[in-house]
Write an enzyme that holds these catalytic residues in place. Structure first.
Site, PDB file in Angstrom:
ATOM      1  N   HIS A  15       0.838  -1.048   0.109  1.00  0.00           N
ATOM      2  CA  HIS A  15      -0.163  -0.063  -0.059  1.00  0.00           C
ATOM      3  C   HIS A  15       0.917   1.135  -0.012  1.00  0.00           C
ATOM      4  O   HIS A  15       1.815   1.388   0.810  1.00  0.00           O
ATOM      5  CB  HIS A  15      -0.840   0.022   1.195  1.00  0.00           C
ATOM      6  CG  HIS A  15      -1.885  -1.144   1.360  1.00  0.00           C
ATOM      7  ND1 HIS A  15      -3.223  -1.118   0.967  1.00  0.00           N
ATOM      8  CD2 HIS A  15      -1.528  -2.449   1.891  1.00  0.00           C
ATOM      9  CE1 HIS A  15      -3.876  -2.051   1.174  1.00  0.00           C
ATOM     10  NE2 HIS A  15      -2.838  -2.884   1.819  1.00  0.00           N
ATOM     11  N   ASN A  17       0.704   4.452   0.951  1.00  0.00           N
ATOM     12  CA  ASN A  17       0.633   5.259   2.145  1.00  0.00           C
ATOM     13  C   ASN A  17       0.932   4.220   3.326  1.00  0.00           C
ATOM     14  O   ASN A  17       1.382   5.109   4.238  1.00  0.00           O
ATOM     15  CB  ASN A  17      -0.786   5.805   2.621  1.00  0.00           C
ATOM     16  CG  ASN A  17      -0.971   7.253   1.780  1.00  0.00           C
ATOM     17  OD1 ASN A  17      -0.122   8.179   2.136  1.00  0.00           O
ATOM     18  ND2 ASN A  17      -1.376   7.037   0.717  1.00  0.00           N
ATOM     19  N   LYS A 100      -8.143   9.385  -3.803  1.00  0.00           N
ATOM     20  CA  LYS A 100      -9.052  10.234  -2.930  1.00  0.00           C
ATOM     21  C   LYS A 100      -9.441  11.417  -3.626  1.00  0.00           C
ATOM     22  O   LYS A 100      -8.629  12.202  -4.080  1.00  0.00           O
ATOM     23  CB  LYS A 100      -8.012  10.513  -1.665  1.00  0.00           C
ATOM     24  CG  LYS A 100      -7.594   9.109  -0.865  1.00  0.00           C
ATOM     25  CD  LYS A 100      -6.202   9.281  -0.076  1.00  0.00           C
ATOM     26  CE  LYS A 100      -5.867   8.131   0.720  1.00  0.00           C
ATOM     27  NZ  LYS A 100      -5.018   7.197  -0.513  1.00  0.00           N
ATOM     28  N   HIS A 224      -8.651  -8.177  -0.119  1.00  0.00           N
ATOM     29  CA  HIS A 224      -8.211  -8.413   1.420  1.00  0.00           C
ATOM     30  C   HIS A 224      -9.391  -9.458   1.847  1.00  0.00           C
ATOM     31  O   HIS A 224     -10.314  -9.079   1.873  1.00  0.00           O
ATOM     32  CB  HIS A 224      -8.096  -7.217   2.090  1.00  0.00           C
ATOM     33  CG  HIS A 224      -6.756  -6.393   1.836  1.00  0.00           C
ATOM     34  ND1 HIS A 224      -6.589  -5.804   0.806  1.00  0.00           N
ATOM     35  CD2 HIS A 224      -5.673  -6.091   2.736  1.00  0.00           C
ATOM     36  CE1 HIS A 224      -5.356  -5.214   0.734  1.00  0.00           C
ATOM     37  NE2 HIS A 224      -4.940  -5.180   1.969  1.00  0.00           N
ATOM     38  N   GLU A 227      -9.012 -10.981   7.298  1.00  0.00           N
ATOM     39  CA  GLU A 227      -8.480 -10.482   8.120  1.00  0.00           C
ATOM     40  C   GLU A 227      -8.788 -10.586   9.468  1.00  0.00           C
ATOM     41  O   GLU A 227      -8.261 -10.735  10.448  1.00  0.00           O
ATOM     42  CB  GLU A 227      -8.130  -8.987   7.959  1.00  0.00           C
ATOM     43  CG  GLU A 227      -7.026  -8.852   6.736  1.00  0.00           C
ATOM     44  CD  GLU A 227      -6.918  -7.321   6.309  1.00  0.00           C
ATOM     45  OE1 GLU A 227      -7.959  -6.999   5.581  1.00  0.00           O
ATOM     46  OE2 GLU A 227      -6.021  -6.686   6.891  1.00  0.00           O
ATOM     47  N   ASP A 303       2.860  -3.060   4.425  1.00  0.00           N
ATOM     48  CA  ASP A 303       2.993  -1.508   4.662  1.00  0.00           C
ATOM     49  C   ASP A 303       4.554  -1.738   5.298  1.00  0.00           C
ATOM     50  O   ASP A 303       4.584  -1.944   6.470  1.00  0.00           O
ATOM     51  CB  ASP A 303       2.110  -1.163   5.766  1.00  0.00           C
ATOM     52  CG  ASP A 303       0.623  -1.331   5.264  1.00  0.00           C
ATOM     53  OD1 ASP A 303       0.105  -0.532   4.321  1.00  0.00           O
ATOM     54  OD2 ASP A 303      -0.057  -2.082   5.835  1.00  0.00           O
TER      55      ASP A 303
END
Ligand code: 5GP
Length: 362
Positions: A15, A17, A100, A224, A227, A303
């Protein structure tokens, strides 16, 4: 560790960010602190904290987005993230990011993605290859398209592809916008769709129309999955049968059986899963079971900034925890080529690259 660094690697689950350098986050936080937008001292501790629960990670992403969401910063972090992956011998990178809208910054999903692409073009330390040679367009992108390996040995090459993430907080319409954007940007390196975001938020049915649309358009999808132990959703995701799945932590016996029979490649994120509690420990991580039954797998960072890891470190962890030999690690890295969303031209080049590297490394 050095050997894992030298190993050519394919990163399929990163990802944007979540992959930002701590030093950059601290610098951005300092600037916003000076402007009085945030209290730097509070934020500093959050950024530097080691070990986070899943809910804490999603709180932190809120902060990341405050720090990074203006066009220039998005461009900067994209450039740095690509350089960081290239420096540790990642030869093919799929970066995923959530386009975004941010009215206050004059940002739309499209302009956000333009800022990402500007970041790819700004990379200087390595050569970024955005195109398959057979899907190149006449768009004036400055990144040199090349499928030649070993031409300029002084400069590393990295293939970079983009996946657009749908955030689980989004509405059906917003998710559809992201799929449409992926379609519009398919000549600019966008090759897939991801579903991510806080797994305890939202309903599968909300994103399903957008994912169905992506499927109709032939856009590869990764989701995903598992999780948290959401039985209904895990079942629905397996029934949908995306091209790849991320994490797959909380499956029950029937769901493991189904996953294995479907042979859907899994993006394994060891450090992330252990840190956020998706796996009880490295030793008990489901990697071992999937690896032993020869399920298609690829090691990923998720990440790297947030979890202070790197792809080389994930390979090292597999070797030190599960006792894989160098030849087995090499095979694991090489196998990931088969699960990339890029086309056959890129796969062919990557296969050749691994064939050459094998002689040196094993
Ligand atoms: P971005 O899409 O803003 O570039 O990257 C950060 C975003 O990726 C987070 O806000 C979150 O939506 C998603 N993300 C990052 N790591 C994880 C993870 O481990 N699990 C899930 N479900 N989503 C994640």
């Amino acid at each position: 560790r050095e050997w894992c660094l030298a190993l050519p690697k394919v990163e399929l689950h990163a990802h944007l960010n979540g992959s930002v350098r701590d030093s950059t986050l601290l610098e951005l936080a300092k600037q916003l602190g000076d402007k009085g937008v945030i209290v730097f001292e509070d934020v500093k501790d959050v950024i530097m904290k080691n070990g986070r629960s899943l809910p804490e990670c999603f709180q932190l992403f809120e902060l990341y987005h405050i720090l990074t969401t203006d066009h220039d910063t998005v461009t900067r972090i994209t450039k740095e993230v690509v350089e960081d992956f290239a420096m540790e011998n990642v030869v093919y990178l799929e970066i995923r990011t959530t386009p975004k809208n941010n009215e206050a910054k004059g940002m739309t999903k499209q302009s956000y993605m333009n800022a990402v692409i500007k970041g790819l073009k700004a990379v200087e330390a390595v050569e970024v290859v955005l195109f398959d040679s057979n899907s190149r367009t006449d768009k004036p992108l400055t990144c040199a398209p090349s499928s030649e390996l070993g031409g300029d040995v002084s400069k590393k090459k990295i293939y970079v592809k983009l996946l657009l993430s749908i955030d689980r907080r989004e509405t059906t319409l917003a998710a559809l916008d992201t799929v449409n954007l992926a379609m519009e940007m398919k000549d600019q390196g966008v090759i897939g769709i991801d579903l991510s975001g806080n797994p305890v938020v939202g309903e599968w049915e909300t994103y399903l129309p957008a994912l169905e649309r992506a499927k109709q358009l032939g856009i590869p999808i990764t989701v995903h999955c598992g999780e948290v132990a959401n039985r209904k959703e895990i079942q629905a995701v397996l029934d949908f049968c995306p091209q790849r799945l991320g994490h797959v932590c909380c499956l029950n016996d029937d769901e493991w059986k189904k996953l294995k029979s479907l042979m859907i490649p899994v993006e394994i994120c060891l450090t992330s899963n252990v840190m956020t509690g998706g796996a009880p420990s490295l030793e008990l991580h489901h990697f071992a079971d999937l690896y032993n039954v020869k399920h298609p797998l690829s090691l990923c960072t998720d990440d790297s900034g947030l979890f202070s890891t790197s792809l080389s470190n994930e390979y090292y962890l597999v070797a030190s925890t599960f006792g894989l030999s160098k030849a087995e690690l090499f095979q694991l890295a090489q196998d990931a080529v088969e699960f990339v969303f890029a086309g056959d031209e890129v796969k062919k080049t990557l296969r050749e690259l691994f064939r050459r590297a094998e002689k040196e490394l094993t």
